[in-house]
Design an enzyme around this catalytic site. Structure first.
Site, PDB file in Angstrom:
ATOM      1  N   ALA A   1       6.058  91.750 -46.857  1.00 56.21           N
ATOM      2  CA  ALA A   1       6.596  93.015 -45.814  1.00 56.21           C
ATOM      3  C   ALA A   1       6.689  91.982 -44.559  1.00 56.21           C
ATOM      4  O   ALA A   1       6.069  90.677 -44.846  1.00 56.21           O
ATOM      5  CB  ALA A   1       5.149  93.261 -45.365  1.00 56.21           C
TER       6      ALA A   1
ATOM      7  N   GLY B   1       4.844  92.514 -50.621  1.00 63.31           N
ATOM      8  CA  GLY B   1       5.261  93.366 -51.096  1.00 63.31           C
ATOM      9  C   GLY B   1       6.981  93.156 -51.628  1.00 63.31           C
ATOM     10  O   GLY B   1       7.239  94.193 -52.311  1.00 63.31           O
TER      11      GLY B   1
ATOM     12  N   GLU C   1       5.237  93.509 -55.029  1.00 59.68           N
ATOM     13  CA  GLU C   1       4.812  94.994 -55.231  1.00 59.68           C
ATOM     14  C   GLU C   1       6.234  96.108 -55.662  1.00 59.68           C
ATOM     15  O   GLU C   1       6.380  96.233 -55.907  1.00 59.68           O
ATOM     16  CB  GLU C   1       4.375  95.456 -53.787  1.00 59.68           C
ATOM     17  CG  GLU C   1       3.201  95.331 -53.331  1.00 59.68           C
ATOM     18  CD  GLU C   1       2.228  95.922 -51.966  1.00 59.68           C
ATOM     19  OE1 GLU C   1       2.953  95.797 -50.986  1.00 59.68           O
ATOM     20  OE2 GLU C   1       1.439  96.993 -51.933  1.00 59.68           O
TER      21      GLU C   1
ATOM     22  N   GLU D   1      -2.378  89.847 -49.089  1.00 62.09           N
ATOM     23  CA  GLU D   1      -2.876  90.528 -47.728  1.00 62.09           C
ATOM     24  C   GLU D   1      -3.528  90.539 -47.031  1.00 62.09           C
ATOM     25  O   GLU D   1      -4.791  90.471 -45.977  1.00 62.09           O
ATOM     26  CB  GLU D   1      -2.693  91.774 -48.488  1.00 62.09           C
ATOM     27  CG  GLU D   1      -1.057  92.221 -48.069  1.00 62.09           C
ATOM     28  CD  GLU D   1      -0.507  92.229 -49.356  1.00 62.09           C
ATOM     29  OE1 GLU D   1      -1.140  90.998 -50.644  1.00 62.09           O
ATOM     30  OE2 GLU D   1       0.144  92.687 -49.841  1.00 62.09           O
TER      31      GLU D   1
HETATM   32  N1  COA Z   1       7.236  87.910 -42.656  1.00 60.19           N
HETATM   33  C1  COA Z   1       8.525  87.787 -41.348  1.00 60.19           C
HETATM   34  N2  COA Z   1       8.711  86.847 -41.893  1.00 60.19           N
HETATM   35  C2  COA Z   1       8.778  85.767 -42.689  1.00 60.19           C
HETATM   36  C3  COA Z   1       7.551  86.094 -44.002  1.00 60.19           C
HETATM   37  C4  COA Z   1       7.290  87.296 -43.800  1.00 60.19           C
HETATM   38  N3  COA Z   1       6.643  88.207 -44.502  1.00 60.19           N
HETATM   39  N4  COA Z   1       7.460  84.850 -44.893  1.00 60.19           N
HETATM   40  C5  COA Z   1       8.330  83.913 -44.033  1.00 60.19           C
HETATM   41  N5  COA Z   1       9.011  84.299 -43.356  1.00 60.19           N
HETATM   42  C6  COA Z   1       9.960  83.830 -42.590  1.00 60.19           C
HETATM   43  C7  COA Z   1       9.329  83.080 -41.887  1.00 60.19           C
HETATM   44  O1  COA Z   1       8.697  83.157 -40.447  1.00 60.19           O
HETATM   45  C8  COA Z   1      10.182  81.347 -41.569  1.00 60.19           C
HETATM   46  O2  COA Z   1      11.241  82.121 -40.277  1.00 60.19           O
HETATM   47  P1  COA Z   1      11.816  80.850 -39.480  1.00 60.19           P
HETATM   48  O3  COA Z   1      12.320  79.549 -39.597  1.00 60.19           O
HETATM   49  O4  COA Z   1      12.222  81.718 -38.364  1.00 60.19           O
HETATM   50  O5  COA Z   1      10.178  80.279 -38.152  1.00 60.19           O
HETATM   51  C9  COA Z   1      10.814  81.700 -42.913  1.00 60.19           C
HETATM   52  O6  COA Z   1      10.298  82.752 -42.862  1.00 60.19           O
HETATM   53  C10 COA Z   1      10.504  80.492 -43.742  1.00 60.19           C
HETATM   54  O7  COA Z   1       8.660  80.688 -44.083  1.00 60.19           O
HETATM   55  P2  COA Z   1       8.127  79.735 -43.402  1.00 60.19           P
HETATM   56  O8  COA Z   1       6.653  79.875 -43.743  1.00 60.19           O
HETATM   57  O9  COA Z   1       8.769  78.429 -42.608  1.00 60.19           O
HETATM   58  O10 COA Z   1       8.285  78.975 -45.429  1.00 60.19           O
HETATM   59  P3  COA Z   1       7.226  78.068 -45.880  1.00 60.19           P
HETATM   60  O11 COA Z   1       7.784  77.452 -47.219  1.00 60.19           O
HETATM   61  O12 COA Z   1       6.424  76.931 -45.304  1.00 60.19           O
HETATM   62  O13 COA Z   1       5.989  78.761 -46.462  1.00 60.19           O
HETATM   63  C11 COA Z   1       5.032  80.685 -47.819  1.00 60.19           C
HETATM   64  C12 COA Z   1       6.735  79.886 -47.706  1.00 60.19           C
HETATM   65  C13 COA Z   1       5.909  82.431 -48.306  1.00 60.19           C
HETATM   66  C14 COA Z   1       4.432  80.580 -47.736  1.00 60.19           C
HETATM   67  C15 COA Z   1       5.514  81.755 -46.024  1.00 60.19           C
HETATM   68  O14 COA Z   1       6.410  81.896 -45.245  1.00 60.19           O
HETATM   69  C16 COA Z   1       3.926  82.551 -46.103  1.00 60.19           C
HETATM   70  O15 COA Z   1       3.133  82.875 -46.126  1.00 60.19           O
HETATM   71  N6  COA Z   1       4.776  84.022 -45.207  1.00 60.19           N
HETATM   72  C17 COA Z   1       4.128  85.030 -45.647  1.00 60.19           C
HETATM   73  C18 COA Z   1       3.588  85.720 -47.005  1.00 60.19           C
HETATM   74  C19 COA Z   1       2.462  87.040 -46.269  1.00 60.19           C
HETATM   75  O16 COA Z   1       1.891  86.879 -45.616  1.00 60.19           O
HETATM   76  N7  COA Z   1       3.419  87.997 -47.360  1.00 60.19           N
HETATM   77  C20 COA Z   1       2.277  88.648 -46.849  1.00 60.19           C
HETATM   78  C21 COA Z   1       2.691  90.208 -46.065  1.00 60.19           C
HETATM   79  S1  COA Z   1       1.666  91.907 -45.721  1.00 60.19           S
END
Ligand code: COA
Length: 258
Positions: A68, A113, A116, A136
């Site tokens: 999400a 998500g 999911e 989450e």
């Molecule tokens: N929602 C919104 N934006 C997200 C996102 C999310 N769930 N996951 C990644 N992004 C965005 C980042 O903010 C970043 O955007 P930016 O370049 O404009 O700052 C871009 O996607 C790339 O992500 P980044 O975090 O820089 O990549 P990474 O390789 O360092 O890390 C993850 C990858 C997947 C480990 C990390 O992005 C992450 O933990 N995301 C959230 C996952 C999560 O908690 N999902 C459940 C949501 S309820």
């Protein structure tokens, strides 16, 4: 098919509809626009007699979907969080209830998500670089779009608790061992492999496939519906917790500083 979508792309080839998640710069995070577009695309596919199988894929090498869109979660209240949960559940239930077989082709991250969405599909094929999980809990949240119900159904209660309660991610091969994905293939073979399965499915009688799918889906359906309601209530309640807000805001403000 329509090309007016902003967050997804659709293509249709030999009775197979490909739904491509198309926000690669945000790791295909699912925002409300994407949810609505997925819903519209699924409605269209359901009605289209020419389409006999659906494949979900993603744009970009790095992620199927990182879940999400967290920027939309910052401002949720318990009331709007409940709506957010129900909306996602409805769209993913549309995938599950689709009268045609649905396959997820998982490349890179399938988190929250994103996982999911894949769990609502009938089949999950992963590339060897896939990483799956439900992070989450690290945000002070619980899954809201079906994982509390679909994950135990797919991998068993104990494996589901491991993933949901630790927030740990697992690699493709581990996911294969617990039955979270059906198959792991090299990244460059993923689309061909998934297409091969789709081609096998479209050779079967569409009506027989529909009945087979819906009969299997009907196992424990009423328990599942109660479970989804509970998931929404818990998710919404967590938005009255200070710690949840702090954890989501910390993630978003860290990104804004980059
Ligand atoms: N929602 C919104 N934006 C997200 C996102 C999310 N769930 N996951 C990644 N992004 C965005 C980042 O903010 C970043 O955007 P930016 O370049 O404009 O700052 C871009 O996607 C790339 O992500 P980044 O975090 O820089 O990549 P990474 O390789 O360092 O890390 C993850 C990858 C997947 C480990 C990390 O992005 C992450 O933990 N995301 C959230 C996952 C999560 O908690 N999902 C459940 C949501 S309820």
């Amino acid at each position: 098919m329509s090309s007016s979508y902003k967050t997804i792309k659709l293509k249709n080839k030999q009775h197979i509809a490909w739904i491509i998640l198309d926000r690669a710069d945000k790791l295909n995070a699912i925002n409300s626009v994407m949810l609505q577009e997925l819903s519209n695309a699924l409605d269209m596919i359901e009605k289209d007699e020419n389409t006999r199988c659906v494949i979900f894929v993603s744009n970009g090498e790095k992620a199927f979907s990182a879940g999400a869109d967290l920027t939309e979660l910052c401002s949720l209240t318990p009331e709007t969080a409940a709506q957010f949960s129900i909306k996602g559940q409805q769209v993913f239930t549309k995938i599950e209830a689709c009268s045609k077989p649905v396959i997820a082709a998982i490349k890179g991250y399938a988190l929250g998500g994103g996982l999911e969405l894949a769990l609502a599909c009938d089949f999950r094929i992963a590339s060897d670089n896939a990483e799956l999980g439900c992070p989450e809990i690290k945000l002070g949240l619980v899954p809201a779009w079906g994982a509390t119900q679909r994950l135990p159904a797919v991998v068993g209660v104990s494996n589901a608790k491991q993933l949901i309660m630790t927030g740990d991610t697992i690699q493709a091969n581990e996911a294969l061992k617990i039955g979270l994905v059906d198959k792991v293939v090299p990244s460059n073979e993923l689309e061909a492999d998934v297409e091969g399965l789709a081609q096998k499915l479209v050779k079967h009688s569409p009506v027989a496939l529909k009945y087979a799918k819906l009969a299997v889906n009907s196992v424990a359906q009423s328990l599942f519906d109660c479970g989804l309601k509970k998931e929404t209530e818990d998710f919404a309640l967590l938005f009255s917790e200070k710690e949840t807000k702090e954890r989501i805001e910390a993630f978003v403000s860290q990104r804004n500083k980059k």
